[in-house]
Write a protein that holds these residues in place. Structure first.
Motif, PDB file in Angstrom:
ATOM      1  N   UNK A  12      21.776   5.279  90.922  1.00 35.07           N
ATOM      2  CA  UNK A  12      22.506   5.807  92.183  1.00 35.07           C
ATOM      3  C   UNK A  12      21.516   6.657  93.132  1.00 35.07           C
ATOM      4  N   UNK A  13      21.545   6.186  94.291  1.00 30.55           N
ATOM      5  CA  UNK A  13      20.491   6.794  95.237  1.00 30.55           C
ATOM      6  C   UNK A  13      20.646   8.309  95.537  1.00 30.55           C
ATOM      7  N   UNK A  14      19.578   8.820  96.500  1.00 28.58           N
ATOM      8  CA  UNK A  14      19.678  10.059  96.601  1.00 28.58           C
ATOM      9  C   UNK A  14      20.871  10.650  97.109  1.00 28.58           C
ATOM     10  N   UNK A  15      21.388  11.617  96.565  1.00 23.33           N
ATOM     11  CA  UNK A  15      22.717  12.303  97.136  1.00 23.33           C
ATOM     12  C   UNK A  15      23.970  11.512  96.459  1.00 23.33           C
ATOM     13  N   UNK A  16      23.795  10.504  95.676  1.00 17.66           N
ATOM     14  CA  UNK A  16      24.897  10.150  95.157  1.00 17.66           C
ATOM     15  C   UNK A  16      25.017  10.457  93.658  1.00 17.66           C
ATOM     16  N   UNK A  17      25.935  11.224  93.349  1.00 18.31           N
ATOM     17  CA  UNK A  17      26.310  11.655  92.089  1.00 18.31           C
ATOM     18  C   UNK A  17      27.745  11.492  91.577  1.00 18.31           C
ATOM     19  N   UNK A  18      27.960  10.647  90.777  1.00 20.98           N
ATOM     20  CA  UNK A  18      29.369  10.323  90.205  1.00 20.98           C
ATOM     21  C   UNK A  18      29.382  10.299  88.455  1.00 20.98           C
ATOM     22  N   UNK A  19      29.488  11.719  87.831  1.00 25.43           N
ATOM     23  CA  UNK A  19      29.255  11.715  86.655  1.00 25.43           C
ATOM     24  C   UNK A  19      30.567  10.749  85.841  1.00 25.43           C
ATOM     25  N   UNK A  20      31.643  10.574  86.451  1.00 28.09           N
ATOM     26  CA  UNK A  20      32.684   9.865  85.694  1.00 28.09           C
ATOM     27  C   UNK A  20      32.104   8.479  85.785  1.00 28.09           C
ATOM     28  N   UNK A  21      31.506   7.808  86.855  1.00 30.04           N
ATOM     29  CA  UNK A  21      31.021   6.450  86.661  1.00 30.04           C
ATOM     30  C   UNK A  21      29.929   6.574  85.972  1.00 30.04           C
ATOM     31  N   UNK A  22      29.122   7.414  85.829  1.00 29.85           N
ATOM     32  CA  UNK A  22      27.863   7.502  84.998  1.00 29.85           C
ATOM     33  C   UNK A  22      28.256   7.411  83.588  1.00 29.85           C
ATOM     34  N   UNK A  23      29.270   8.242  82.909  1.00 27.87           N
ATOM     35  CA  UNK A  23      29.788   8.320  81.717  1.00 27.87           C
ATOM     36  C   UNK A  23      30.202   6.897  81.484  1.00 27.87           C
ATOM     37  N   UNK A  24      30.828   6.142  82.186  1.00 23.40           N
ATOM     38  CA  UNK A  24      31.376   4.912  81.892  1.00 23.40           C
ATOM     39  C   UNK A  24      30.498   3.828  81.643  1.00 23.40           C
ATOM     40  N   UNK A  25      29.471   3.943  82.672  1.00 19.31           N
ATOM     41  CA  UNK A  25      28.135   2.982  82.575  1.00 19.31           C
ATOM     42  C   UNK A  25      27.555   3.391  81.080  1.00 19.31           C
ATOM     43  N   UNK A  26      27.277   4.378  80.807  1.00 22.79           N
ATOM     44  CA  UNK A  26      26.530   4.421  79.432  1.00 22.79           C
ATOM     45  C   UNK A  26      27.365   4.342  78.414  1.00 22.79           C
TER      46      UNK A  26
END
Length: 142
Positions: free
Chosen positions: A103-117
């Protein structure tokens, strides 16, 4: 947790060959345009994804509507979308079996990050590969 250690990010970049860029633009004034050219110059194959310009070409590459259309292995999905829209790109990355989402600079989505992990993907968030590659001295792709 997203990758934060320099050595982990460097390893991800050194092992990648194919990057799908969600939100790629054909406009030279857009950051994604320059980042795509930079990555190609470093030897990566960059596949642009943007439903608004599907079928056009950016830096010599055919633009796909979505990740499902690509039909070949993807190492990193580089997301140039806002934080809220990043979730859809992450879900597609999971579905197509990508190895990582970036996710590029300024792009923060913890829920999506957790799904990916949870699906086994590596995650980098709020960073740009065009900044990280020179900073980490990642060699060009052979």
């Amino acid at each position: 947790m997203p990758l934060t250690r320099d050595e982990d990010i460097r390893t991800l970049l050194e092992n990648a060959r194919t990057i799908a860029m969600v939100g790629a633009s054909h406009r030279p004034t857009r950051p994604s345009y320059g980042v795509m050219a930079f990555l190609q110059g470093r030897g990566y194959r960059v596949i642009p994804v943007n439903p608004q310009i599907t079928g056009e070409h950016v830096h010599g590459e055919f633009v796909f509507r979505d990740l499902y259309q690509i039909g070949e292995p993807i190492d990193i999905v580089d997301i140039f979308r806002n934080s809220a829209a990043a979730g859809e790109a992450v879900d597609q990355a999971i579905a197509v079996g990508a190895k990582a989402v970036w996710m590029q600079l300024g792009v923060i989505n913890m829920a999506a990050a957790e799904r990916a992990e949870a699906a086994g993907l590596q995650v980098v968030m709020d960073a740009c590969p065009a900044i990280e590659i020179p900073r980490l001295r990642v060699p060009p792709v052979a």
